[in-house]
Motif scaffolding. Structure first.
Motif, PDB file in Angstrom:
ATOM      1  N   PHE A 103      13.717   8.436 -27.067  1.00  9.05           N
ATOM      2  CA  PHE A 103      15.050   8.057 -27.599  1.00  9.05           C
ATOM      3  C   PHE A 103      15.283   9.152 -28.720  1.00  9.05           C
ATOM      4  CE2 PHE A 103      14.491   3.756 -26.604  1.00  9.05           C
ATOM      5  CZ  PHE A 103      15.772   3.814 -25.932  1.00  9.05           C
ATOM      6  N   GLY A 104      14.408   9.567 -29.852  1.00 10.99           N
ATOM      7  CA  GLY A 104      14.694  10.516 -30.881  1.00 10.99           C
ATOM      8  C   GLY A 104      15.056  11.815 -30.411  1.00 10.99           C
ATOM      9  N   GLY A 105      15.007  11.974 -29.077  1.00 14.05           N
ATOM     10  CA  GLY A 105      15.007  13.432 -28.473  1.00 14.05           C
ATOM     11  C   GLY A 105      14.195  14.627 -29.198  1.00 14.05           C
ATOM     12  N   ASN A 106      12.978  13.885 -29.561  1.00 16.21           N
ATOM     13  CA  ASN A 106      11.759  14.809 -30.008  1.00 16.21           C
ATOM     14  C   ASN A 106      10.839  15.064 -29.035  1.00 16.21           C
ATOM     15  OD1 ASN A 106      13.070  15.101 -32.868  1.00 16.21           O
ATOM     16  ND2 ASN A 106      12.287  13.058 -33.231  1.00 16.21           N
ATOM     17  N   ILE A 107      10.483  14.091 -28.345  1.00 14.97           N
ATOM     18  CA  ILE A 107       9.396  14.037 -27.446  1.00 14.97           C
ATOM     19  C   ILE A 107       9.881  14.253 -25.845  1.00 14.97           C
ATOM     20  CG2 ILE A 107       7.274  13.185 -26.412  1.00 14.97           C
ATOM     21  CD1 ILE A 107       7.053  11.803 -29.180  1.00 14.97           C
ATOM     22  N   ILE A 108       9.507  15.349 -25.215  1.00 13.57           N
ATOM     23  CA  ILE A 108       9.846  15.263 -23.823  1.00 13.57           C
ATOM     24  C   ILE A 108       8.604  15.115 -22.863  1.00 13.57           C
ATOM     25  CG2 ILE A 108      11.883  16.901 -24.101  1.00 13.57           C
ATOM     26  CD1 ILE A 108       9.752  19.276 -22.983  1.00 13.57           C
ATOM     27  N   MET A 109       8.746  14.388 -21.727  1.00 13.23           N
ATOM     28  CA  MET A 109       7.963  14.307 -20.884  1.00 13.23           C
ATOM     29  C   MET A 109       8.063  14.700 -19.635  1.00 13.23           C
ATOM     30  SD  MET A 109       8.133  11.776 -18.546  1.00 13.23           S
ATOM     31  CE  MET A 109       9.923  10.767 -18.106  1.00 13.23           C
ATOM     32  N   PHE A 110       7.469  15.306 -18.575  1.00  8.48           N
ATOM     33  CA  PHE A 110       7.529  15.613 -17.135  1.00  8.48           C
ATOM     34  C   PHE A 110       6.446  15.661 -16.670  1.00  8.48           C
ATOM     35  CE2 PHE A 110       6.902  19.658 -19.656  1.00  8.48           C
ATOM     36  CZ  PHE A 110       5.877  20.089 -18.652  1.00  8.48           C
ATOM     37  N   SER A 111       6.626  15.185 -15.105  1.00  9.14           N
ATOM     38  CA  SER A 111       5.681  15.391 -14.293  1.00  9.14           C
ATOM     39  C   SER A 111       5.654  16.422 -13.213  1.00  9.14           C
ATOM     40  CB  SER A 111       5.684  13.912 -13.746  1.00  9.14           C
ATOM     41  OG  SER A 111       6.932  13.878 -12.577  1.00  9.14           O
ATOM     42  N   THR A 112       4.469  16.580 -12.800  1.00  6.87           N
ATOM     43  CA  THR A 112       4.556  18.007 -11.830  1.00  6.87           C
ATOM     44  C   THR A 112       3.727  17.460 -10.579  1.00  6.87           C
ATOM     45  OG1 THR A 112       2.140  18.631 -12.833  1.00  6.87           O
ATOM     46  CG2 THR A 112       4.118  19.740 -13.755  1.00  6.87           C
ATOM     47  N   ASP A 113       4.474  18.240  -9.538  1.00  6.67           N
ATOM     48  CA  ASP A 113       4.010  17.703  -7.948  1.00  6.67           C
ATOM     49  C   ASP A 113       2.318  18.190  -7.895  1.00  6.67           C
ATOM     50  OD1 ASP A 113       6.157  16.482  -7.556  1.00  6.67           O
ATOM     51  OD2 ASP A 113       6.634  18.220  -6.130  1.00  6.67           O
ATOM     52  N   LYS A 114       1.732  17.351  -6.870  1.00  2.19           N
ATOM     53  CA  LYS A 114       0.444  17.453  -6.389  1.00  2.19           C
ATOM     54  C   LYS A 114       0.789  18.686  -5.386  1.00  2.19           C
ATOM     55  CE  LYS A 114      -3.363  14.902  -4.355  1.00  2.19           C
ATOM     56  NZ  LYS A 114      -3.816  13.300  -4.317  1.00  2.19           N
ATOM     57  N   GLN A 115       0.278  19.809  -5.610  1.00  2.00           N
ATOM     58  CA  GLN A 115       0.530  20.780  -4.421  1.00  2.00           C
ATOM     59  C   GLN A 115      -0.265  22.008  -4.502  1.00  2.00           C
ATOM     60  OE1 GLN A 115       4.770  21.357  -6.237  1.00  2.00           O
ATOM     61  NE2 GLN A 115       4.663  22.867  -4.752  1.00  2.00           N
ATOM     62  N   MET A 116      -0.610  22.831  -3.632  1.00  3.73           N
ATOM     63  CA  MET A 116      -1.345  24.031  -3.907  1.00  3.73           C
ATOM     64  C   MET A 116      -2.561  23.932  -4.551  1.00  3.73           C
ATOM     65  SD  MET A 116       1.887  26.619  -4.276  1.00  3.73           S
ATOM     66  CE  MET A 116       2.672  26.179  -5.730  1.00  3.73           C
ATOM     67  N   GLY A 117      -3.361  22.997  -4.094  1.00  3.44           N
ATOM     68  CA  GLY A 117      -4.437  22.660  -5.086  1.00  3.44           C
ATOM     69  C   GLY A 117      -4.397  22.004  -6.321  1.00  3.44           C
ATOM     70  N   TYR A 118      -3.241  21.801  -7.070  1.00  6.19           N
ATOM     71  CA  TYR A 118      -3.062  21.396  -8.249  1.00  6.19           C
ATOM     72  C   TYR A 118      -2.737  20.202  -8.020  1.00  6.19           C
ATOM     73  CZ  TYR A 118      -2.727  26.267 -10.089  1.00  6.19           C
ATOM     74  OH  TYR A 118      -3.017  27.433 -10.071  1.00  6.19           O
ATOM     75  N   GLN A 119      -3.374  19.206  -8.932  1.00  8.04           N
ATOM     76  CA  GLN A 119      -2.906  17.614  -9.052  1.00  8.04           C
ATOM     77  C   GLN A 119      -1.761  17.442  -9.979  1.00  8.04           C
ATOM     78  OE1 GLN A 119      -7.057  16.432 -11.126  1.00  8.04           O
ATOM     79  NE2 GLN A 119      -5.569  14.750 -11.372  1.00  8.04           N
ATOM     80  N   CYS A 120      -1.425  16.133  -9.666  1.00  9.23           N
ATOM     81  CA  CYS A 120      -0.176  15.794 -10.373  1.00  9.23           C
ATOM     82  C   CYS A 120      -0.540  15.411 -11.783  1.00  9.23           C
ATOM     83  CB  CYS A 120       0.200  14.624  -9.803  1.00  9.23           C
ATOM     84  SG  CYS A 120       1.529  13.676 -10.556  1.00  9.23           S
ATOM     85  N   PHE A 121       0.220  15.867 -12.777  1.00  2.00           N
ATOM     86  CA  PHE A 121       0.192  15.605 -14.325  1.00  2.00           C
ATOM     87  C   PHE A 121       1.479  15.101 -14.838  1.00  2.00           C
ATOM     88  CE2 PHE A 121      -3.434  18.590 -13.759  1.00  2.00           C
ATOM     89  CZ  PHE A 121      -4.523  18.080 -14.484  1.00  2.00           C
TER      90      PHE A 121
END
Length: 325
Positions: A103-121
């Motif tokens: 809401f405040g525009g101060n915090i961003i969140m994003f999720s990444t894909d599970k691919q190329m040996g990396y897990q989803c975060f």
């Protein structure tokens, strides 16, 4: 009424998003271009140039000062909305699938894909601390080892995020501690889209299992189900009426074998309480990938596999019909 046709992308649309006032519409697609349009007349205001791969997600903050995009080029980027200047570059080890401002525009969140040996975060950055972005050190990173997150939104008051998974599961993650607050599994297949109601008390999910479902934001209680015969790619709640719009269609690879009439690429309107379909709007030449209601409820937009975004203004009868009903 004729829809306003926005032609600014060469590839299929991945997400469309109004800002809070509704005067601007942001569109992203499987090309590297991020477009912003005036929603009232469909005039293109500008583009945010910098990505080198498909852009999966876009969000604008509360007062439309900043825009956030996540892309398959393994980056998440905040932009200055007015000038189009890229403010930062957050590099990731895999594609960024969903992103959002609190809401405040101060915090961003994003999720990444599970691919190329990396897990989803899921990563959380506080923009008030520039060192987090500079050092690429989020203040919190939540691993999701079981199934990747395909859609995520902030919950009310920015206390938690609601994440939908490839498996059909829904979770709440605390934005402070990162702990999983609750989990439910009402869908049998991947959740393609999550959108909250205007007052953030409810949210709607769109799934590959041919349904869209309504939930309570805080308790995750399942309230309603809207059934179709095809995968639902996106669903949105009207801010003024008890109406839901769903967009979907067959998988893109099956599309060429059917005519547009049989292909069923309409936006479908359901009544929120009665779960009954009461209208359809034709127009796209392929599945609809993203739908959004204007914040004033007087129009809605849809973005399709055909690369077009269509802005539909409702007829005056639509409002009369609702008040009579």
């Amino acid at each position: 009424q004729k829809p306003i046709l926005l032609q600014g992308h060469e590839r299929s649309i991945t997400q469309i998003k109004y800002n809070r006032e509704g005067d601007l519409l942001f569109t992203v697609a499987k090309d590297p271009i991020v477009n912003v349009w005036y929603s009232v007349n469909g005039e293109r205001l500008g583009t945010y140039n910098g990505h080198t791969g498909a852009v999966w997600c876009v969000d604008a903050d509360w007062d439309t000062r900043h825009v956030l995009t996540g892309s398959a080029d393994n980056s998440c980027r905040p932009w200055d909305c007015e000038t189009g200047k890229q403010l930062a570059l957050v590099k990731t080890s895999s594609a960024v699938r969903t992103c959002g401002f609190d809401f405040g525009g101060n915090i961003i969140m994003f999720s990444t894909d599970k691919q190329m040996g990396y897990q989803c975060f899921v990563s959380f950055f506080d923009l008030r601390d520039p060192s987090q972005i500079e050092n690429n050190e989020p203040y919190m990173k939540i691993p999701c080892s079981d199934s990747k997150i395909t859609s995520a939104v902030w919950g009310p008051l920015g206390e938690f995020i609601i994440a939908g998974h490839e498996s059909g599961e829904l979770n709440q993650f605390s934005a402070k501690s990162g702990e999983q607050l609750s989990t439910i599994k009402e869908h049998t297949k991947q959740i393609n889209d999550i959108q909250t109601s205007r007052d953030m008390t409810m949210f709607i999910t769109a799934s590959k299992d041919n349904t869209a479902k309504l939930f309570d934001c805080t308790s995750l209680e399942h309230l309603k189900t809207f059934r179709t015969e095809r995968p639902v790619n996106s669903a949105a709640l009207s801010p003024i009426f008890d109406h839901v719009v769903l967009g979907g269609g067959q998988e893109a690879m099956d599309v060429t074998t059917t005519s547009t009439r049989i292909g069923k690429f309409e936006a479908r309107f359901f009544h929120l309480a009665f779960e009954e379909e009461f209208g359809r709007v034709k127009g796209h030449f392929g599945p609809i990938n993203s739908v959004a209601f204007h914040p004033d409820g007087k129009s809605y937009s849809s973005g399709g596999e055909d690369g077009y975004v269509r802005i539909h203004y409702f007829d005056p009868q639509y409002f009369e019909f609702e008040f009579e009903a």
